[in-house]
Design a protein around this motif. Structure first.
Motif, PDB file in Angstrom:
ATOM      1  N   UNK A  70      -6.487  -3.899  -6.413  1.00  0.00           N
ATOM      2  CA  UNK A  70      -6.417  -3.253  -4.759  1.00  0.00           C
ATOM      3  C   UNK A  70      -7.517  -2.689  -4.676  1.00  0.00           C
ATOM      4  N   UNK A  71      -8.740  -3.103  -5.380  1.00  0.00           N
ATOM      5  CA  UNK A  71     -10.178  -3.541  -4.655  1.00  0.00           C
ATOM      6  C   UNK A  71     -10.290  -4.410  -3.734  1.00  0.00           C
ATOM      7  N   UNK A  72      -9.816  -5.751  -4.046  1.00  0.00           N
ATOM      8  CA  UNK A  72      -9.682  -7.340  -3.648  1.00  0.00           C
ATOM      9  C   UNK A  72      -9.066  -7.166  -1.754  1.00  0.00           C
ATOM     10  N   UNK A  73      -8.512  -6.017  -1.904  1.00  0.00           N
ATOM     11  CA  UNK A  73      -7.916  -5.378  -0.235  1.00  0.00           C
ATOM     12  C   UNK A  73      -8.905  -4.921   0.105  1.00  0.00           C
ATOM     13  N   UNK A  74     -10.019  -4.313   0.003  1.00  0.00           N
ATOM     14  CA  UNK A  74     -10.606  -2.799   0.220  1.00  0.00           C
ATOM     15  C   UNK A  74     -11.421  -3.593   1.493  1.00  0.00           C
ATOM     16  N   UNK A  75     -11.469  -4.512   2.077  1.00  0.00           N
ATOM     17  CA  UNK A  75     -11.815  -5.036   3.340  1.00  0.00           C
ATOM     18  C   UNK A  75     -11.213  -5.061   4.534  1.00  0.00           C
ATOM     19  N   UNK A  76      -9.846  -5.440   4.179  1.00  0.00           N
ATOM     20  CA  UNK A  76      -8.469  -5.201   5.235  1.00  0.00           C
ATOM     21  C   UNK A  76      -8.384  -4.180   5.158  1.00  0.00           C
ATOM     22  N   UNK A  77      -8.641  -3.223   4.245  1.00  0.00           N
ATOM     23  CA  UNK A  77      -8.072  -1.306   4.602  1.00  0.00           C
ATOM     24  C   UNK A  77      -9.277  -0.935   5.671  1.00  0.00           C
ATOM     25  N   UNK A  78     -10.364  -1.457   5.286  1.00  0.00           N
ATOM     26  CA  UNK A  78     -11.747  -1.002   5.750  1.00  0.00           C
ATOM     27  C   UNK A  78     -11.388  -1.553   7.207  1.00  0.00           C
ATOM     28  N   UNK A  79     -11.686  -2.475   7.709  1.00  0.00           N
ATOM     29  CA  UNK A  79     -10.995  -3.010   9.079  1.00  0.00           C
ATOM     30  C   UNK A  79      -9.883  -2.594  10.127  1.00  0.00           C
ATOM     31  N   UNK A  80      -8.695  -2.212   8.810  1.00  0.00           N
ATOM     32  CA  UNK A  80      -8.163  -1.463   9.924  1.00  0.00           C
ATOM     33  C   UNK A  80      -7.493  -0.245  10.226  1.00  0.00           C
ATOM     34  N   UNK A  81      -8.863   0.129   9.360  1.00  0.00           N
ATOM     35  CA  UNK A  81      -9.186   1.692   9.561  1.00  0.00           C
ATOM     36  C   UNK A  81     -10.062   1.876  10.669  1.00  0.00           C
ATOM     37  N   UNK A  82     -11.044   0.761  10.984  1.00  0.00           N
ATOM     38  CA  UNK A  82     -12.318   0.469  11.866  1.00  0.00           C
ATOM     39  C   UNK A  82     -11.327   0.449  13.664  1.00  0.00           C
ATOM     40  N   UNK A  83     -10.360  -0.637  13.573  1.00  0.00           N
ATOM     41  CA  UNK A  83      -9.564  -1.238  14.552  1.00  0.00           C
ATOM     42  C   UNK A  83      -8.328   0.124  15.158  1.00  0.00           C
ATOM     43  N   UNK A  84      -8.357   1.196  14.457  1.00  0.00           N
ATOM     44  CA  UNK A  84      -7.424   2.414  14.800  1.00  0.00           C
ATOM     45  C   UNK A  84      -8.783   3.681  15.245  1.00  0.00           C
ATOM     46  N   UNK A  85      -9.949   3.706  14.922  1.00  0.00           N
ATOM     47  CA  UNK A  85     -10.673   4.462  15.083  1.00  0.00           C
ATOM     48  C   UNK A  85     -11.218   4.077  15.954  1.00  0.00           C
TER      49      UNK A  85
END
Length: 154
Positions: free
Chosen positions: A134-149
């Motif tokens: 799960x933690x290996x995909x942390x950067x993807x979640x953060x990037x998608x969250x930033x894109x959404x904001x």
């Protein structure tokens, strides 16, 4: 001549239909909870159409209790409206309900169920669910969250 052929064809069709219904009943045990009457092909779908399907489900729960059966097309569905029943299912009997159906799409598209969402319960599922994975995909979640904001801010 044509009417005799049509009669024979109708009789064969009727025999095949009866045979299919008998095999269907034999292969589907009827040990489901109580539920409303069903139509042959669409099941209970016609009873849930309309403005407020959640209110219709609530009325069914009042009639049949906190656990009842619906058939949506070919899919048998057990509806649970009691928090105690849900607790029993997800805490006490978790292993019995944890597995997912083996869909052909998961096998073909996701390389033999190699995705967390389609993996059957077992070693593969546990490995995919591990904290390290799960933690290996942390950067993807953060990037998608930033894109959404950023999209929302525009």
């Amino acid at each position: 001549m044509e009417s005799q052929l049509l009669s024979i064809l109708c009789a064969l069709l009727l025999i095949l239909l009866i045979k299919k219904l008998m095999l269907h009943k034999a292969s589907n045990p009827s040990n489901f909870p109580p539920g409303q009457w069903k139509l042959p092909i669409i099941g209970n779908l016609h009873q849930l159409l309309g403005e407020h399907p959640h209110q219709r489900l609530q009325n069914l729960a009042k009639t049949y209790g906190p656990l009842f059966h619906l058939k949506l097309g070919e899919i048998n569905l057990i509806v649970i409206t009691s928090s105690e029943f849900v607790h029993d299912i997800f805490k006490t009997h978790d292993f019995k309900f944890a597995s997912r159906p083996n869909l052909m799409a998961g096998k073909i598209i996701l390389y033999n169920y190699a995705s967390f969402s389609f993996a059957p319960y077992g070693k593969t599922w546990s490995k995919l669910r591990s904290l390290k994975q799960v933690m290996s995909f942390k950067f993807i979640r953060e990037e998608e969250g930033n894109n959404l904001v950023e999209k929302i801010m525009r």
